[in-house]
Write an enzyme that holds these catalytic residues in place. Structure first.
Site, PDB file in Angstrom:
ATOM      1  CG  PHE A 123      44.416  43.594  45.489  1.00  0.00           C
ATOM      2  CD1 PHE A 123      45.502  42.731  45.401  1.00  0.00           C
ATOM      3  CD2 PHE A 123      43.136  43.059  45.390  1.00  0.00           C
ATOM      4  CE1 PHE A 123      45.327  41.356  45.241  1.00  0.00           C
ATOM      5  CE2 PHE A 123      42.946  41.688  45.231  1.00  0.00           C
ATOM      6  CZ  PHE A 123      44.043  40.841  45.151  1.00  0.00           C
TER       7      PHE A 123
ATOM      8  CB  THR B 282      28.040  28.508  32.037  1.00  0.00           C
ATOM      9  OG1 THR B 282      28.720  28.067  30.864  1.00  0.00           O
ATOM     10  CG2 THR B 282      27.003  27.465  32.444  1.00  0.00           C
TER      11      THR B 282
END
Lengths: 456, 456
Positions: free
Chosen positions: A177, A339
């Protein structure tokens, strides 16, 4: 002693009503119970019905040093935190005057050996994808040598076409995972519920060793199994339909069922990736920050040379990746960029987490308590051999797991007796206590387990 | 008046030294200057050299209500915030007792018309990818009707292969920016620096209208251009090599150069996606939260039926997507899921942002001040027709942009005169003031621009 009196119903009526109300605006079908965080403290979680649970699941392995930890509360109230919350910078363009020191005296104190640079992120999925991007850019940089970007590369990438958008792959292991973004999910191989209906990249997966327990009894067979898996990795690196830029691996496959491999396996993996110039990424989202009795799970591997990148999240309360090779910094600014580039509020909190861990020797405590806990679980496994199978995680701190016939039923019974505990894989119960879990908590857990097992 | 005396050097020596130091552990090559956030206030940012700038870039359009805003500081100091910071939940499993009310009295107050459910996230990239996943799951759910998952689907998805990992696409527009994850980056088409060397899905892009300015003068030509783009969207939906599950569009293409289209274009897009059963996702990461003089940029479209999903981040200080159709909630729990599902600390801060915006009518103020600012810029454009070209954003609040010959030089000159301003696209200067930018700031900006333009 067990944790508390038998709880009538989990979730209780107040939890159930709160969850139903939440479900009108927010998918609440996965809610176990609704929590009163003000009443939760240390390693105990309290639900809105007033039930108190020893918490050895810890918000999917992500609470490091306990609920309402005083040192974290102090950090949360600090002027630096207030500023980080209300003046959130675009860190890549306008970092604060303090940013260097926050990293240097925080995350970098915890940096894995050989890795002295960092890129901050907001989740394990994001951290892994940023590491993949770094690996892809490094791969192409080596191919390009000192050459500039070609006009064809520049224009084709806007069409998602080669050569600008190359066909390159990340190799991961079966049952791994690594997150739920479109890149990280393409390397996740744990369960259909994570992947079904989502387009994925055609990337290779290798088998991860399926060890037999107890390890002492199956040494030869397990060594052969690990050699088989390594040979398959090498074969995939040689023969996959496109170049493989990186291999990602968890020190312990966590969501996939707490699957372990030996240091020799990981040493082999490091050797073969190094030989082939393929990045090795250690996904320490679940194993990092002390949970295995070392600060980083990959310390157990005793590698001669470190992984190329180490990703983290969960207990760090922030996320990102460490690296050492300066060539993993792309050839130009703004290529590895976004950002926010992480959240300085969470990075500040992480600094307090690291201080709390180091000041209180919590990694050493986890190793010590883990040994005690493992020994007690071994006794239970002897007493209930049909109920507790494949106990694993010896010498790995409290990162311990075992298989049961009916994990959902087992967990439900444990909750009713006041222990919040989690599952993974198909038939596995995983222990993920916080680092403050100590010797006094061991009998609470063990006695509750025994009460549940004896009632089966 | 201009903002301040001429600044000798940006970044100044203190900034430069701090940035060099930072660069030893963290890629600092994109740093504009290092900030003293304690001294920054309202719409002014102060660097570590003591230079003060009117900030109309606002951390890449992401500061909503000014530096060191008192209402946000109060929220940051609240007991609820401390708890959210130090007791970070796995929200999907163990939400707090307050979580429903935080959403209901926070983000849902700002919900776009017709969208009454929310999924929280941590970045615009993540928000868009979650919306893509919701669209893909909805597409397959409709195909599957009431049928269960087949064994073949369940097993093939773990191999990243069809039918479990289907070949489905998201359509985006040329020059769009939707983020930097592997899925969101596959829909981003702005610049090579964002995409080069990163594998991408083979998904379609349609042309976005390239309008000519002034709009009044080119009405017929622009209408034809928009019709051409819509026809191409429809053609791609019909003929792409795999089904397209969703179309994503920005109300104003921001990173790509502040490219606008008319309400008619977006109405056409809504009509054709609805007709074809394709989700329409409005990416409001940059336009949302008041910046266009409406709370949501897509309000300007005057749609008969809302977009299927609206994503947000930046000024929200958190991220996520709104939706209305209950079928966008997957058929089972844990399919749209991750450990943290956003950050409750940031969602709490967002609640304070929304209160500050609504209590102070900042959206209306943005619309009003935007009109004043636009009128002043029009005068400048008349005076300097060779220098300021294609002024755009009329009636869109302060979401205004124009082209210049040398945007990098223009921005550098503006900084030296005390205005922090940003670029986008190839030759565009974009204005992204905070919502507290008011009539008193207009002459500071305009006079500084005139000083720079007259010196060219």
């Amino acid at each position: 002693m067990t944790a508390s009196a038998l709880i009538d119903q989990v979730p209780g009526p107040v939890s159930k009503a709160a969850s139903d109300k939440l479900n009108t605006v927010f998918d609440a079908r996965a809610v176990h119970f609704v929590v009163d965080y003000d009443k939760s403290e240390g390693t105990y979680i309290v639900d809105v019905d007033g039930n108190k649970y020893l918490d050895v699941y810890s918000q999917i392995a992500s609470i490091p040093v306990g609920y309402n930890n005083a040192a974290l509360a102090a950090a949360a109230k600090s002027p630096a935190m207030i500023s980080a919350l209300i003046n959130r910078p675009a860190i890549g363009n306008y970092p604060s005057a303090q940013w260097h020191d926050v990293l240097q005296n925080g995350l970098l104190r915890a940096a894995p050996r050989g890795l002295d640079k960092i890129f901050t992120a907001q989740s394990g999925s994001e951290a892994n994808e940023l590491a993949y991007k770094a690996a892809f850019m490094l791969y192409r940089r080596k191919q390009r040598a000192a050459g500039a970007w070609t006009p064809e590369e520049v224009s084709s990438c806007l069409d998602n076409a080669a050569p600008g958008s190359p066909d390159l792959a990340i190799l991961s292991f079966a049952r791994s995972f690594h997150g739920r973004g479109f890149g990280s999910l393409s390397t996740t191989r744990s369960k259909a519920v994570h992947k079904l209906d989502i387009p994925a990249f055609d990337w290779p997966q290798a088998p991860f060793p399926q060890l037999q327990y107890p390890l002492e009894k199956h040494a030869a067979r397990n060594a052969a199994e690990e050699a088989r898996c390594l040979a398959r990795v090498e074969e995939l690196l040689q023969t996959w339909r496109c170049p493989v830029a990186a291999v990602i691996v968890e020190p312990v496959q966590s969501e996939g069922g707490d699957n372990h491999a030996s240091p020799a396996f990981f040493q082999g993996l490091r050797a073969l990736t190094a030989r082939r110039g393929v990045c090795l990424i250690a996904d320490e989202v679940q194993t990092g920050f002390g949970a295995t009795g070392r600060f980083w799970g990959h310390e157990h591997w005793r590698l001669p040379a470190p992984p190329d990148m180490v990703t983290f999240s969960k207990k760090a309360q922030t996320a990102g990746y460490f690296f050492g090779n300066p060539l993993l910094v792309p050839d130009q600014a703004y290529r590895q960029f976004n950002t926010w580039i992480g959240d300085p509020a969470r990075v500040l909190l992480c600094k307090a987490v690291i201080e709390e861990i180091l000041d209180n020797n919590l990694v050493e405590q986890c190793a010590r308590v883990g040994d005690v806990l493992y020994a007690e679980l071994e006794k239970l496994a002897v007493k209930y051999p049909a109920e507790i199978r494949d106990l694993r995680g010896k010498g790995q701190g409290t990162f311990i797991a075992f298989d049961v016939e009916d994990p959902v039923g087992f967990v439900a019974a444990m909750k009713k007796r006041g222990v919040n505990i989690g599952t993974c894989g198909v038939s596995t119960v995983r222990l993920r206590p916080m680092l403050i879990f100590d010797e006094t908590h061991v009998p609470v857990l063990i006695n509750t387990m025994e009460a549940v097992l004896s009632a089966l």
